[in-house]
Design a protein around this motif. Structure first.
Motif, PDB file in Angstrom:
ATOM      1  N   LEU A 128       0.828  -1.204   0.000  1.00  0.00           N
ATOM      2  CA  LEU A 128       0.000   0.000   0.000  1.00  0.00           C
ATOM      3  C   LEU A 128       0.868   1.261   0.000  1.00  0.00           C
ATOM      4  O   LEU A 128       2.013   1.230   0.467  1.00  0.00           O
ATOM      5  CB  LEU A 128      -0.918   0.009   1.220  1.00  0.00           C
ATOM      6  CG  LEU A 128      -1.903  -1.156   1.349  1.00  0.00           C
ATOM      7  CD1 LEU A 128      -2.696  -1.035   2.646  1.00  0.00           C
ATOM      8  CD2 LEU A 128      -2.843  -1.213   0.156  1.00  0.00           C
ATOM      9  N   PRO A 129       0.358   2.378  -0.494  1.00  0.00           N
ATOM     10  CA  PRO A 129       1.156   3.620  -0.475  1.00  0.00           C
ATOM     11  C   PRO A 129       1.347   4.185   0.924  1.00  0.00           C
ATOM     12  O   PRO A 129       2.271   4.974   1.140  1.00  0.00           O
ATOM     13  CB  PRO A 129       0.341   4.568  -1.364  1.00  0.00           C
ATOM     14  CG  PRO A 129      -1.051   4.032  -1.322  1.00  0.00           C
ATOM     15  CD  PRO A 129      -0.913   2.548  -1.210  1.00  0.00           C
ATOM     16  N   CYS A 130       0.502   3.821   1.881  1.00  0.00           N
ATOM     17  CA  CYS A 130       0.646   4.278   3.262  1.00  0.00           C
ATOM     18  C   CYS A 130      -0.078   3.292   4.168  1.00  0.00           C
ATOM     19  O   CYS A 130      -0.831   2.432   3.709  1.00  0.00           O
ATOM     20  CB  CYS A 130       0.095   5.700   3.450  1.00  0.00           C
ATOM     21  SG  CYS A 130      -1.674   5.845   3.176  1.00  0.00           S
ATOM     22  N   LYS A 131       0.169   3.403   5.441  1.00  0.00           N
ATOM     23  CA  LYS A 131      -0.497   2.534   6.409  1.00  0.00           C
ATOM     24  C   LYS A 131      -1.958   2.941   6.586  1.00  0.00           C
ATOM     25  O   LYS A 131      -2.344   4.087   6.307  1.00  0.00           O
ATOM     26  CB  LYS A 131       0.222   2.595   7.755  1.00  0.00           C
ATOM     27  CG  LYS A 131       1.647   2.120   7.737  1.00  0.00           C
ATOM     28  CD  LYS A 131       2.278   2.260   9.109  1.00  0.00           C
ATOM     29  CE  LYS A 131       3.742   1.854   9.093  1.00  0.00           C
ATOM     30  NZ  LYS A 131       4.378   2.015  10.426  1.00  0.00           N
ATOM     31  N   LEU A 132      -2.744   2.009   7.067  1.00  0.00           N
ATOM     32  CA  LEU A 132      -4.136   2.293   7.383  1.00  0.00           C
ATOM     33  C   LEU A 132      -4.184   2.987   8.741  1.00  0.00           C
ATOM     34  O   LEU A 132      -3.729   2.437   9.749  1.00  0.00           O
ATOM     35  CB  LEU A 132      -4.961   1.006   7.414  1.00  0.00           C
ATOM     36  CG  LEU A 132      -4.903   0.125   6.154  1.00  0.00           C
ATOM     37  CD1 LEU A 132      -5.781  -1.103   6.323  1.00  0.00           C
ATOM     38  CD2 LEU A 132      -5.308   0.909   4.920  1.00  0.00           C
ATOM     39  N   LYS A 133      -4.745   4.183   8.764  1.00  0.00           N
ATOM     40  CA  LYS A 133      -4.762   4.972  10.003  1.00  0.00           C
ATOM     41  C   LYS A 133      -6.176   5.190  10.537  1.00  0.00           C
ATOM     42  O   LYS A 133      -6.450   4.936  11.699  1.00  0.00           O
ATOM     43  CB  LYS A 133      -4.089   6.327   9.769  1.00  0.00           C
ATOM     44  CG  LYS A 133      -2.616   6.232   9.409  1.00  0.00           C
ATOM     45  CD  LYS A 133      -2.026   7.621   9.215  1.00  0.00           C
ATOM     46  CE  LYS A 133      -0.552   7.553   8.828  1.00  0.00           C
ATOM     47  NZ  LYS A 133       0.031   8.904   8.606  1.00  0.00           N
ATOM     48  N   HIS A 134      -7.066   5.703   9.725  1.00  0.00           N
ATOM     49  CA  HIS A 134      -8.419   6.045  10.161  1.00  0.00           C
ATOM     50  C   HIS A 134      -9.422   5.333   9.261  1.00  0.00           C
ATOM     51  O   HIS A 134      -9.231   5.256   8.056  1.00  0.00           O
ATOM     52  CB  HIS A 134      -8.657   7.559  10.103  1.00  0.00           C
ATOM     53  CG  HIS A 134      -7.566   8.376  10.713  1.00  0.00           C
ATOM     54  ND1 HIS A 134      -7.387   8.483  12.069  1.00  0.00           N
ATOM     55  CD2 HIS A 134      -6.577   9.115  10.144  1.00  0.00           C
ATOM     56  CE1 HIS A 134      -6.346   9.264  12.317  1.00  0.00           C
ATOM     57  NE2 HIS A 134      -5.840   9.654  11.160  1.00  0.00           N
ATOM     58  N   TYR A 135     -10.495   4.866   9.863  1.00  0.00           N
ATOM     59  CA  TYR A 135     -11.526   4.195   9.074  1.00  0.00           C
ATOM     60  C   TYR A 135     -12.785   5.056   9.039  1.00  0.00           C
ATOM     61  O   TYR A 135     -13.111   5.781   9.981  1.00  0.00           O
ATOM     62  CB  TYR A 135     -11.852   2.820   9.658  1.00  0.00           C
ATOM     63  CG  TYR A 135     -12.343   2.816  11.073  1.00  0.00           C
ATOM     64  CD1 TYR A 135     -13.689   3.019  11.388  1.00  0.00           C
ATOM     65  CD2 TYR A 135     -11.453   2.618  12.132  1.00  0.00           C
ATOM     66  CE1 TYR A 135     -14.135   3.025  12.695  1.00  0.00           C
ATOM     67  CE2 TYR A 135     -11.893   2.628  13.447  1.00  0.00           C
ATOM     68  CZ  TYR A 135     -13.236   2.822  13.717  1.00  0.00           C
ATOM     69  OH  TYR A 135     -13.671   2.834  15.017  1.00  0.00           O
ATOM     70  N   CYS A 136     -13.475   4.984   7.921  1.00  0.00           N
ATOM     71  CA  CYS A 136     -14.742   5.697   7.772  1.00  0.00           C
ATOM     72  C   CYS A 136     -15.820   4.958   8.562  1.00  0.00           C
ATOM     73  O   CYS A 136     -16.032   3.761   8.349  1.00  0.00           O
ATOM     74  CB  CYS A 136     -15.139   5.790   6.303  1.00  0.00           C
ATOM     75  SG  CYS A 136     -14.129   6.914   5.324  1.00  0.00           S
ATOM     76  N   ALA A 137     -16.473   5.663   9.445  1.00  0.00           N
ATOM     77  CA  ALA A 137     -17.513   5.072  10.291  1.00  0.00           C
ATOM     78  C   ALA A 137     -18.837   5.738   9.984  1.00  0.00           C
ATOM     79  O   ALA A 137     -18.903   6.936   9.668  1.00  0.00           O
ATOM     80  CB  ALA A 137     -17.162   5.217  11.767  1.00  0.00           C
ATOM     81  N   GLN A 138     -19.892   4.965  10.080  1.00  0.00           N
ATOM     82  CA  GLN A 138     -21.244   5.457   9.870  1.00  0.00           C
ATOM     83  C   GLN A 138     -22.141   4.838  10.920  1.00  0.00           C
ATOM     84  O   GLN A 138     -22.229   3.611  11.018  1.00  0.00           O
ATOM     85  CB  GLN A 138     -21.737   5.113   8.459  1.00  0.00           C
ATOM     86  CG  GLN A 138     -22.994   5.833   8.032  1.00  0.00           C
ATOM     87  CD  GLN A 138     -23.334   5.537   6.587  1.00  0.00           C
ATOM     88  OE1 GLN A 138     -23.056   4.459   6.067  1.00  0.00           O
ATOM     89  NE2 GLN A 138     -23.936   6.500   5.918  1.00  0.00           N
ATOM     90  N   ILE A 139     -22.799   5.672  11.719  1.00  0.00           N
ATOM     91  CA  ILE A 139     -23.599   5.172  12.831  1.00  0.00           C
ATOM     92  C   ILE A 139     -25.058   5.536  12.600  1.00  0.00           C
ATOM     93  O   ILE A 139     -25.392   6.379  11.757  1.00  0.00           O
ATOM     94  CB  ILE A 139     -23.122   5.747  14.175  1.00  0.00           C
ATOM     95  CG1 ILE A 139     -23.335   7.263  14.198  1.00  0.00           C
ATOM     96  CG2 ILE A 139     -21.681   5.399  14.437  1.00  0.00           C
ATOM     97  CD1 ILE A 139     -23.129   7.879  15.547  1.00  0.00           C
ATOM     98  N   SER A 140     -25.910   4.896  13.364  1.00  0.00           N
ATOM     99  CA  SER A 140     -27.347   5.180  13.351  1.00  0.00           C
ATOM    100  C   SER A 140     -27.719   5.786  14.699  1.00  0.00           C
ATOM    101  O   SER A 140     -27.416   5.221  15.748  1.00  0.00           O
ATOM    102  CB  SER A 140     -28.155   3.909  13.103  1.00  0.00           C
ATOM    103  OG  SER A 140     -27.857   3.373  11.826  1.00  0.00           O
ATOM    104  N   LEU A 141     -28.361   6.932  14.638  1.00  0.00           N
ATOM    105  CA  LEU A 141     -28.760   7.622  15.869  1.00  0.00           C
ATOM    106  C   LEU A 141     -30.064   7.044  16.413  1.00  0.00           C
ATOM    107  O   LEU A 141     -30.881   6.524  15.668  1.00  0.00           O
ATOM    108  CB  LEU A 141     -28.914   9.124  15.597  1.00  0.00           C
ATOM    109  CG  LEU A 141     -27.623   9.855  15.209  1.00  0.00           C
ATOM    110  CD1 LEU A 141     -27.911  11.307  14.903  1.00  0.00           C
ATOM    111  CD2 LEU A 141     -26.589   9.760  16.318  1.00  0.00           C
TER     112      LEU A 141
END
Length: 593
Positions: free
Chosen positions: A580-593
């Motif tokens: 990969l070009p860089c390490k995995l740092k942050h993930y996209c999260a999606q929550i339900s209120l």
């Protein structure tokens, strides 16, 4: 019974007799004279003339009463917390009649001042159990007001009223919360994190979204939510969104990637010798005068056409040059002010406003009178240019307040907030490769050794899975079944979303290096796709399933590095970059209120 040390005449004095007839004044005078004569005949040593003494005291009291009456015209007398009246009784106007000493004395109490006694009779109309407070500012009272502060006249604190707002998530669900008027955007985010059991990694934010205008912006942490909502036009579909934004304060960490040298005037004047550490100081220091310059497509007011102009952003506002790239004051014309406006990102600008590019932004007044005429629309040539314009606008508007908002999460680590939860985000500095083969563990610093250790760990997991397969268990918790379903419980996996939806999700949550998500492949249902943002680009990597010794494994590099499930794959590339070009740092999260 006689009193010790006192003359016998005091025993017969009317002041000490309990059975004196008060109805007969003559009897009292005769008794008083008889006692005085008895005192003079029997006690030669006691030469005190009580009648003369009483008369002298009455005359002194009368003079004191006249002084008090004169003073009461300017300052009212206070008796037991009540103001005294200034009027004199009618008896004062008449000449005083000669009275006996017994009439001037009262039984079983000290001799009262006549002025106070008369004032008490005149002030019987006021009764109060609480003492009144003298007003230190009587000149501020109206003529009908009293110069004394009563409990009802004291200022009362206005009652605090709570308001109910509705916050939406990315999937359309909403949550209604009750807020006081002084709650900021950061406070609302902390409340939602606490109620929804989210991971507090200091990236959650509130987004002001106007779908009918195609505009949205992230609220600053110090802004009052109810104040922002009060500026909305009634009847529209404006709403607040709760989402992550990893790039909100990223310009404090990597300012060079946000401000290209050719767009910042202070960098050009120093011929690139301006240190990176001083770049942000120039923006935060109000005495410095940095300037952003470049070409922008500007939408003409009242028209659908766009015109390319040379634009300059300064602390005083946004200007364009009427004569090429000239910076002379006579050629600069004001486009928008900074203090009374907010900057928004333009969503679907080509469809809504016929924008020439997809990198549009808008300067919107805080209080608009006419939405069609008050919006100033701009388009940049690429995403870095748009990011530079929008970030510089925020710095010019808020200045050092943005840096204080950036520092609060670091300070909050020591003083945990009431609504905070322990942060469990993965970062580059918190995970390292370790070797526990010896008596003590050590950090593996060599990348090649770390990769070989990870491959050995993967071999161990595969051997453990093969031993479990020999049992022939048909349970749904069988490892071969879990390897294909366990990743669906992870927040970084988003199921069957399209490539366009993955792009949109990464762009909304602040594109920074290492931001990623995993999804099902649309072209091949049996494979998965890793979507990663790095170096201003969004890239997609296909994860292929493989079969080794009758067991399904996953690989990102054509089988060179294999993993039993996607969780192990994500954890490996959070530690190692690999292909990969860089390490995995942050993930996209999606929550339900």
């Amino acid at each position: 019974m006689a009193l010790a040390g006192c003359p016998d005449s005091f025993l017969h004095h009317p002041y000490y007799q309990d059975d004196v007839d008060r109805t007969s004044c003559r009897t009292r005078e005769a008794s008083f004279q008889a006692s005085c004569s008895h005192n003079s005949s029997n006690n030669q040593d006691d030469d005190v003339d009580l009648e003369a003494l009483v008369n002298d005291m009455n005359s002194s009291f009368d003079s004191l009463y006249s002084v008090c009456c004169n003073q009461s015209e300017t300052a009212p007398l206070i008796q037991n917390g009540q103001p005294a009246c200034n009027q004199r009784t009618s008896s004062r106007t008449n000449s005083p009649q000669p009275t006996s000493p017994r009439q001037k004395l009262q039984r079983s109490q000290p001799m009262h001042i006549l002025a106070v006694r008369r004032l008490q009779k005149e002030d019987q109309f006021r009764t109060s159990s609480l003492p009144a407070i003298p007003n230190p500012f009587p000149e501020l009272c109206s003529p009908a007001s009293s110069p004394v502060l009563t409990p009802s006249s004291m200022p009362q604190n206005p009652p605090t009223h709570n308001h109910v707002i509705k916050v939406f998530s990315e999937d359309g669900t909403s949550k209604a919360i009750e807020l006081p008027s002084d709650l900021t955007a950061r406070d609302v985010c902390q409340l939602l994190i606490y109620q929804c059991h989210c991971v507090d990694d200091n990236s959650w934010t509130l987004v002001e979204h106007h779908p009918h205008l195609g505009l949205e912006r992230c609220l600053e942490d110090h802004e009052f939510v109810l104040h922002v909502q009060s500026t909305w036009t009634l009847g529209n579909e404006s709403r607040l969104l709760f989402r992550k934004n990893f790039a909100k304060y990223e310009f404090f960490k990597h300012p060079v990637s946000f401000f290209p040298e050719q767009m910042v005037s202070c960098c050009q004047e120093l011929n690139g010798s301006n240190p990176h550490s001083q770049l942000m100081q120039n923006f935060l220091n109000s005495s410095s005068c940095p300037e952003i310059q470049g070409s922008l497509h500007v939408k003409e007011l009242g028209k659908k056409s766009w015109k390319k102009l040379c634009v300059y952003l300064r602390r005083s506002g946004l200007y364009f040059s009427s004569k090429g790239a000239s910076k002379e004051p006579r050629h600069l014309q004001l486009l928008a002010d900074i203090e009374d406006n907010n900057i928004f990102l333009l969503k679907a600008g080509k469809k809504t406003y016929s924008a020439p590019t997809d990198y549009g932004f808008c300067i919107k007044p805080i209080k608009m009178k006419n939405e069609a005429k008050d919006l100033r629309l701009f388009c940049a040539e690429d995403e870095p240019s748009r990011t530079c314009w929008t970030t510089a606008f925020r710095l010019f508007k808020y200045g050092i307040i943005l840096y204080q908002n950036f520092r609060i999460p670091q300070q909050r680590k020591t003083l945990l907030s009431h609504f905070s939860t322990p942060a469990r985000s993965i970062s580059e500095n918190s995970l390292v490769a370790m070797d526990f083969s010896g008596q003590t563990g050590r950090v593996i610093e060599d990348p090649a050794e770390a990769q070989s250790a990870a491959m050995e760990e993967g071999q161990t997991w595969r051997k453990r899975g093969q031993r479990m397969n020999t049992l022939g268990s048909s349970s749904p918790l069988h490892p071969s079944t879990l390897s294909h379903t366990i990743h669906r419980t992870q927040p970084w996996f988003h199921g069957r979303i399209t490539r366009k939806e993955a792009h949109s999700m990464i762009e909304k949550q602040g594109p920074v290096d290492g931001l990623f998500l995993l999804r099902d492949s649309q072209s091949n249902p049996k494979t998965f796709v890793l979507t990663l943002y790095c170096q201003l680009k969004i890239r997609h990597f296909q994860i292929l399933p493989c079969e080794e010794n009758g067991q399904h494994v996953f690989s990102l590099d054509d089988g060179n590095t294999r993993f039993t499930d996607l969780i192990q794959l994500v954890e490996f590339y959070q530690l190692n970059r690999g292909i990969l070009p860089c390490k995995l740092k942050h993930y996209c999260a999606q929550i339900s209120l």
